[in-house]
Write a protein that holds these residues in place. Sequence first.
Motif, short mmCIF file in Angstrom:
data_model
loop_
_atom_site.label_atom_id
_atom_site.label_comp_id
_atom_site.label_asym_id
_atom_site.label_seq_id
_atom_site.Cartn_x
_atom_site.Cartn_y
_atom_site.Cartn_z
N TYR A 476 0.87 -1.17 0.00
CA TYR A 476 0.00 0.00 0.00
C TYR A 476 0.92 1.23 0.00
N TYR A 477 0.35 2.33 -0.44
CA TYR A 477 1.17 3.54 -0.54
C TYR A 477 0.44 4.71 0.11
N GLN A 478 1.19 5.47 0.91
CA GLN A 478 0.61 6.66 1.53
C GLN A 478 1.29 7.90 0.94
N PRO A 479 0.50 8.80 0.40
CA PRO A 479 1.08 10.00 -0.24
C PRO A 479 1.79 10.90 0.77
N LYS A 480 2.79 11.59 0.26
CA LYS A 480 3.52 12.59 1.03
C LYS A 480 3.37 13.93 0.30
N VAL A 481 2.83 14.94 1.01
CA VAL A 481 2.51 16.23 0.39
C VAL A 481 3.59 17.25 0.72
N ASN A 482 3.95 18.01 -0.31
CA ASN A 482 4.85 19.15 -0.13
C ASN A 482 4.03 20.31 0.44
N LEU A 483 4.35 20.69 1.71
CA LEU A 483 3.55 21.72 2.37
C LEU A 483 3.79 23.12 1.80
N HIS A 484 4.81 23.29 1.02
CA HIS A 484 5.06 24.59 0.40
C HIS A 484 4.23 24.77 -0.87
N THR A 485 3.96 23.63 -1.57
CA THR A 485 3.23 23.72 -2.84
C THR A 485 1.89 23.03 -2.80
N GLY A 486 1.69 22.16 -1.84
CA GLY A 486 0.45 21.40 -1.75
C GLY A 486 0.41 20.23 -2.70
N GLU A 487 1.52 19.89 -3.38
CA GLU A 487 1.54 18.80 -4.36
C GLU A 487 1.97 17.48 -3.71
N ILE A 488 1.42 16.42 -4.28
CA ILE A 488 1.89 15.08 -3.90
C ILE A 488 3.15 14.79 -4.71
N ASN A 489 4.28 14.69 -4.06
CA ASN A 489 5.50 14.39 -4.83
C ASN A 489 6.26 13.17 -4.27
N GLY A 490 5.56 12.42 -3.42
CA GLY A 490 6.21 11.22 -2.92
C GLY A 490 5.21 10.24 -2.35
N MET A 491 5.63 8.95 -2.31
CA MET A 491 4.81 7.89 -1.74
C MET A 491 5.67 7.05 -0.78
N GLU A 492 5.06 6.66 0.33
CA GLU A 492 5.75 5.73 1.24
C GLU A 492 5.15 4.34 1.05
#
Length: 716
Positions: A476-492
């Motif tokens: 399973y994958y949990q998104p990681k959000v960039n708090l400066h841009t609000g974009e999802i740019n990573g998954m754990e």
Amino acid sequence: MNVQSIQQAIELEKLRSQVAELERQNKKLSKQIRVNESLYLSILDALPINIFLEDPEGRTIYANKQVCLSNGVSLDKIVGKTIFDYFPLEIAKLNRAYDLEVWKKRQLITREFPSGYKGEEHHMFSGKTIIHIDESDEDFLLGFALEITDRVRAENRLKESEEKFRSLTEQAADSFFLIGTDGMFTEVNPTACEVLNFSKEELLRMSTEMVFSKLPEKIKHLKIDSKEQASSNFEDLMTGKDDTQIPVDINIRLIHIGENQMYFALCRDIRDKKRAEAQIKHMAFHDALTDLPNRWAIQSIIEEHITQKNVPSSILGFILLDLDYFKVVNDSLGHEAGDLLLKEVSKRLQDATDHREVKLARFGGDEFIILIPQLSSEKEITEICDRIMEVMAAPFLIKGQRLNISTSMGISFYPKDGTDLNSLIKNADLAMYGSKELGRSCYSLYHPDMKHHANKRMDLEILLRKALDENEFILYYQPKVNLHTGEINGMEALIRWKNKLDQIILPDAFIPIAEETGLINPIGEWVLREACRQCKEWQDLGFGDLTISVNLSPKQFQRQNLVGMIISVLEETGLSPNSLELEVTEGIVMKNPEEAVIVLQELKQLGIKISIDDFGTGFSSLSYLKFFPIDILKIDRSFIANIERDDADAKITSAVISLAHSLKINVVAEGVENGEQYDFLVNRSCDYAQGNFISKPVDPKEVKSLLVYDEAFIIT
């Protein structure tokens, strides 16, 4: 012719007749004399004795045939010659001196004398005297000699053998005794005197009963009347002057010296051998590091206990003990420190179990066994455990480091929980594992339910192996959000186990067992490979900036070829190292910081990002942060959960963000569950966030939907 003439003629005829008769008698006598002389000479020649006659000048007047034979010369080489003509000079001088002594004393003188001709050595028994021969009115030296060369040579050989024997016995490292049939010593060598600390004179006044333990009885068993040599070999004890007991290996032999029978005893001092045997036995039943009894010693004690006719109410208590987190000491301070710690622990355990009936042993590794026979009740063993907990509570000082080491103990009882060592160990081990599950630093008594629990764990291990073989694990994958841009740019990537019943099992239920059994390495490698493959697939769909985060377990991080394995996975999946983020906990890197820095630097050089997970929950020193090549700190969810209500958590979170940024390290807050927490993190300039407020862990299909429909996923 007148009467007178006739008478004269008659007288003349008578005279002639008488002369003729005298001539006949003289001839007869001469013949007889010659016959007698020939007979005497034949007799002298036939005698096996040298007979000779010398004049005062030493010239040989007569010599019989034996003289010629003994000296290897003909008669003409002897008669009229002196001994200087046919004897070696030195022998000739000795013989001439002998002759002159006889001439001077004019009496029979006998002696043994060397003789020889042409370098051949002979020995003779000789006798010489002076005789007077009336007819010649002269004195002559009459000599006779009997060859004794063979006897002298035999005596010399015997003497040489005796000297060799004496030399060997006197210089021998073994003790030597000659013993009469009465048991008294008749001869001993210096070694026997030295070993026993008696003088030779003292020993020769002693008997075997005064020195040996078994020898007197053994002698009785030898065949005294036997013409054959009887012998016996055995171990015995000799008693020295100061009552020292000397173990010896004896070879006793009955020998015949002439008509006498004696015993020859050769004794080898085996004190070194006995000490070596004792040392080997000690090593076989004792631990080399702590010198405590080992498992085999405990085995023999238990067997002895079982075979004894004990009091019916008697109980045997069995404690299995190991050190909590001992591996951390080995990994962080090295095996030398681990060995020092084990020695100190063994001393404290000896203090805690200082009772004549309590048996302490090292089982192996960091495990110890405590055996308490003759217990009247089970309560007695818990009192011992309490003492152990007490002595273990004080810190250990090892190589300048203060270490707080606790212990977990499991208890089983004979015969209730087992009737042999293996069953007692097995059940005590189950109880000890129960202590660890209770939080360690405690003790537990075995209960049959523990076996059921252990069986369940074993069944789970079997199912885990099967799940790995049959691809039952999913990510399973949990998104990681960039708090400066609000974009999802990573998954754990987060592992799940989907069993045959389509049940989803969370990692907390199986990862600890995977760690214990070593299955975590193949499982962890599968997670890394699958996560990289999936990330590459998403990138190929157009999400090129997406990164993937993968957790490394402690066992994986300690893997010998970790870096090589990661390189292989990246090459196989085609994922760029810049797209991979590896998450390790504080505890992992702090177990052995020096080695951890090396591994992390190798990974960093590949372009892989390094993240410290659960930051703030470990026991590390913040000073190490500047040494580790860290890209990201993940603030543990325990701090995030109450930041909107708990001022301390809020301050800690703010401090971590500030500290990380000062070191040019990005910060990820995990466990974000609501908008207030999200806003707090944005206001504190936290870099990334993940949690259920953003998205729960989802399967790959849902991730794809998130990425397609929310390319600019912004939380407002």
